[in-house]
Write a protein that holds these residues in place. Structure first.
Motif, short mmCIF file in Angstrom:
data_model
loop_
_atom_site.label_atom_id
_atom_site.label_comp_id
_atom_site.label_asym_id
_atom_site.label_seq_id
_atom_site.Cartn_x
_atom_site.Cartn_y
_atom_site.Cartn_z
N SER A 38 0.82 -1.20 0.00
CA SER A 38 0.00 0.00 0.00
C SER A 38 0.86 1.26 0.00
O SER A 38 0.54 2.25 -0.66
N LEU A 39 1.95 1.24 0.77
CA LEU A 39 2.86 2.39 0.81
C LEU A 39 3.46 2.66 -0.56
O LEU A 39 3.51 3.82 -1.01
N ILE A 40 3.92 1.63 -1.22
CA ILE A 40 4.54 1.78 -2.54
C ILE A 40 3.53 2.32 -3.55
O ILE A 40 3.82 3.24 -4.31
N PHE A 41 2.31 1.78 -3.51
CA PHE A 41 1.30 2.27 -4.45
C PHE A 41 0.90 3.70 -4.13
O PHE A 41 0.75 4.53 -5.02
N GLY A 42 0.72 3.99 -2.84
CA GLY A 42 0.26 5.31 -2.44
C GLY A 42 1.21 6.42 -2.83
O GLY A 42 0.80 7.53 -3.16
N VAL A 43 2.52 6.14 -2.79
CA VAL A 43 3.51 7.17 -3.08
C VAL A 43 4.00 7.11 -4.53
O VAL A 43 4.07 8.13 -5.21
N LEU A 44 4.31 5.90 -5.00
CA LEU A 44 4.90 5.76 -6.33
C LEU A 44 3.86 5.50 -7.42
O LEU A 44 4.17 5.64 -8.60
N GLY A 45 2.66 5.07 -7.01
CA GLY A 45 1.64 4.77 -8.00
C GLY A 45 1.91 3.49 -8.76
O GLY A 45 1.36 3.27 -9.84
N ILE A 46 2.76 2.62 -8.18
CA ILE A 46 3.14 1.36 -8.82
C ILE A 46 2.41 0.20 -8.14
O ILE A 46 2.45 0.07 -6.91
N ILE A 47 1.73 -0.62 -8.92
CA ILE A 47 1.14 -1.85 -8.38
C ILE A 47 2.24 -2.90 -8.42
O ILE A 47 2.49 -3.53 -9.45
N ASN A 48 2.91 -3.08 -7.30
CA ASN A 48 4.10 -3.92 -7.24
C ASN A 48 3.72 -5.40 -7.16
O ASN A 48 3.66 -5.99 -6.08
N PHE A 49 3.49 -5.98 -8.31
CA PHE A 49 3.08 -7.37 -8.38
C PHE A 49 4.20 -8.32 -7.95
O PHE A 49 3.96 -9.49 -7.68
N ALA A 50 5.44 -7.79 -7.85
CA ALA A 50 6.58 -8.60 -7.42
C ALA A 50 6.77 -8.56 -5.91
O ALA A 50 7.76 -9.09 -5.40
N HIS A 51 5.85 -7.95 -5.20
CA HIS A 51 6.03 -7.72 -3.76
C HIS A 51 6.20 -9.02 -2.98
O HIS A 51 6.94 -9.07 -1.99
N GLY A 52 5.52 -10.07 -3.40
CA GLY A 52 5.64 -11.35 -2.69
C GLY A 52 7.05 -11.91 -2.75
O GLY A 52 7.46 -12.67 -1.86
N ALA A 53 7.82 -11.52 -3.78
CA ALA A 53 9.20 -12.01 -3.90
C ALA A 53 10.06 -11.48 -2.76
O ALA A 53 11.00 -12.15 -2.32
#
Length: 301
Positions: A38-53
């Motif tokens: 949520s932090l990454i999306f909220g600031v960078l606007g990136i849906i980090n689909f690799a987050h589980g890695a």
């Protein structure tokens, strides 16, 4: 459907305490991963689909550090910091190249990283299942609550996750750097015009988000089986959490993570074949009633 078994569990304090502790553990791990997402999306606007890695990286780094040092503290710190460092490298050299690009491009890049990470884990650690085991420092008698027993490590996981979440919220809401990060999410051009290094801030935010996933992996390592691809399942549930709680909302992520945790813990008794259906159903209801999530900000049109 087994409502009789669910009612029987709820009427037994021992069973209820056991399931509540399980729900809190599931919820806290999801909260750690989802808050970073949520932090990454909220600031960078990136849906980090690799987050589980990064969750998987934190777990494996913690595992190997514990094997080498027998120190859970060092293993925990290594898993968290290692995942954060990998996140910074990923942001600087890969994901920064697709800022502002089509969302499909971002998802393809992230999915490629998932496959690469999974294969690297197989090469480095092997494809076999691994288990850290309970650290000696937590080899204590379980704590008794209302006739139920909760392992000491579970209590530590809950307290640690809540404490880290509280520190994250305070840092974002109450500090100067938090105000700058919130301003960065709204108007990065203005922040850059004030002489602030936005490139460094982007990398730092992505690193902190990745570190939160690494913390979850480090905490999960003593109680979960480690295997290549282990980040995918928690990633899917973390997306459910962020959608329900609201993208960019740390408090929303906590509420949604607990909701999913209790759904999993008690649903496994009352609706063992339909737990996933209930979770996705809740997400669908939230999307229909409040598309921004429970505590997410409405997007101006």
């Amino acid at each position: 459907m087994n409502l009789e078994a669910l009612a029987s569990c709820l009427s037994s304090s021992a069973c209820a305490v056991t399931q509540i502790s399980t729900a809190l553990i599931i919820g806290m791990l999801l909260f750690m991963v989802a808050s970073g997402l949520s932090l990454i999306f909220g600031v960078l606007g990136i849906i980090n689909f690799a987050h589980g890695a990064f969750y998987m990286a934190g777990a494996y780094i913690a595992f190997f550090t514990y094997q080498a040092t027998s120190s859970f503290l060092l293993a925990f710190l290594a898993g968290a910091l290692g995942a954060g460092l990998i996140g910074v490298i990923f942001e600087r050299f890969i994901i920064s190249k697709v800022y502002g690009k089509d969302i499909l491009m971002q998802l393809l890049v992230c999915y490629a990283i998932i496959l690469i990470f999974d294969d690297l884990v197989k090469i480095i650690a092997g494809p076999e299942y691994k288990m850290m085991g309970m650290p000696d420092v937590f080899a204590l008698p379980p704590l008794e609550f209302a006739g139920g027993f909760v392992p000491a490590y579970y209590v530590f996981m809950i307290v640690a996750s809540l404490s880290i979440g509280a520190l994250l919220w305070l840092a974002i809401e109450k500090t100067r750097i938090g105000k700058i990060i919130r301003a960065l999410a709204i108007n990065p051009q203005m922040v850059g015009a004030l002489g602030i290094n936005t490139t460094l801030l982007y990398a730092a935010v992505f690193g902190v988000g990745s570190m939160l996933a690494g913390i979850a992996g480090s905490l999960a390592a003593p109680t979960r089986t480690l295997t290549p691809g282990m980040g995918l399942s928690i990633l899917i549930e973390s997306f459910i959490v962020t959608v329900i709680g609201g993208m960019g909302s740390i408090v929303g992520a906590l509420i949604a993570a607990l909701l999913i945790g209790f759904t999993r813990a008690f649903g496994a008794i009352g609706f063992p074949l339909f737990v996933d259906g209930i979770m996705f159903g809740m997400m669908a209801v939230v999307l229909i009633i409040k598309p921004s999530g429970l505590l997410g900000r409405e997007i101006a049109r």
